[in-house]
Design a protein around this motif. Structure first.
Motif, PDB file in Angstrom:
ATOM      1  N   UNK A  79     -23.177 -27.872  16.712  1.00  0.00           N
ATOM      2  CA  UNK A  79     -23.343 -28.931  17.709  1.00  0.00           C
ATOM      3  C   UNK A  79     -22.041 -29.713  17.887  1.00  0.00           C
ATOM      4  N   UNK A  80     -21.338 -29.967  16.794  1.00  0.00           N
ATOM      5  CA  UNK A  80     -20.069 -30.689  16.892  1.00  0.00           C
ATOM      6  C   UNK A  80     -19.016 -29.862  17.622  1.00  0.00           C
ATOM      7  N   UNK A  81     -18.994 -28.554  17.363  1.00  0.00           N
ATOM      8  CA  UNK A  81     -18.039 -27.696  18.079  1.00  0.00           C
ATOM      9  C   UNK A  81     -18.342 -27.689  19.575  1.00  0.00           C
ATOM     10  N   UNK A  82     -19.612 -27.599  19.917  1.00  0.00           N
ATOM     11  CA  UNK A  82     -19.987 -27.607  21.337  1.00  0.00           C
ATOM     12  C   UNK A  82     -19.637 -28.939  21.991  1.00  0.00           C
ATOM     13  N   UNK A  83     -19.939 -30.038  21.299  1.00  0.00           N
ATOM     14  CA  UNK A  83     -19.676 -31.360  21.863  1.00  0.00           C
ATOM     15  C   UNK A  83     -18.181 -31.609  22.023  1.00  0.00           C
ATOM     16  N   UNK A  88     -15.750 -24.397  25.446  1.00  0.00           N
ATOM     17  CA  UNK A  88     -15.602 -24.483  26.888  1.00  0.00           C
ATOM     18  C   UNK A  88     -14.344 -23.790  27.392  1.00  0.00           C
ATOM     19  N   UNK A  89     -13.309 -23.750  26.593  1.00  0.00           N
ATOM     20  CA  UNK A  89     -12.063 -23.130  27.005  1.00  0.00           C
ATOM     21  C   UNK A  89     -11.815 -21.889  26.160  1.00  0.00           C
ATOM     22  N   UNK A  90     -11.771 -20.722  26.795  1.00  0.00           N
ATOM     23  CA  UNK A  90     -11.491 -19.508  26.017  1.00  0.00           C
ATOM     24  C   UNK A  90     -10.104 -19.588  25.380  1.00  0.00           C
ATOM     25  N   UNK A  91     -10.040 -19.164  24.105  1.00  0.00           N
ATOM     26  CA  UNK A  91      -8.790 -19.147  23.356  1.00  0.00           C
ATOM     27  C   UNK A  91      -8.748 -17.888  22.527  1.00  0.00           C
TER      28      UNK A  91
END
Length: 137
Positions: A79-83, A88-91
């Motif tokens: 959840x923290x990674x998503x928030x 959201x940005x491919x890397x």
């Protein structure tokens, strides 16, 4: 009582194999870690670990609780990674292998626009007219 903090401490103790090793892993005072685990056990009304002078053993309730705590902590990290926008940005690195003719005709034009759209992705294009063993190469 901060239950997430208590879960984190319990998991560190279990992973390290002892309360003292868990406190070193957390860089926290031994009495604080021991007290948090004891508070968690009092809160739950169940013994989670059996302490001996040589090691720790999880009780049946402890095994169930540790499994659930690991899932909760993993879900929280997700959840923290998503928030934070991590997804959201491919890397990263994208490697594409293709035949030479196909690559120059079809893939290269698409790859150029892809690189403009996703600048944080490194693109490796490998054009070969032979079979490629992706694992070894």
């Amino acid at each position: 009582m901060d239950r997430l903090e208590a879960m984190r401490m319990l998991l560190a103790v279990i992973d390290a194999g002892s309360i003292s090793a868990g406190s070193r892993k957390l860089n926290a005072p031994l009495p604080s870690v021991s007290r948090k685990v004891a508070e968690l056990e009092r809160h739950l009304g169940a013994n989670l670990i059996v302490r001996t002078s040589r090691n720790l053993q999880l009780t049946d309730a402890g095994r169930d609780y540790v499994d659930a705590a690991r899932k909760i902590m993993a879900d929280l990290e997700e959840a923290e990674r998503r928030a934070s926008g991590e997804y959201q940005t491919p890397r990263g690195v994208l490697t594409i292998t293709m035949p030479i003719e196909y690559g120059s005709r079809y893939v290269l034009p698409v790859a150029l626009s892809f690189m403009d759209k996703y600048p944080e992705v490194s693109l490796n294009l490998l054009s070969l007219d032979r079979m490629v063993d992706l694992v070894s190469e």
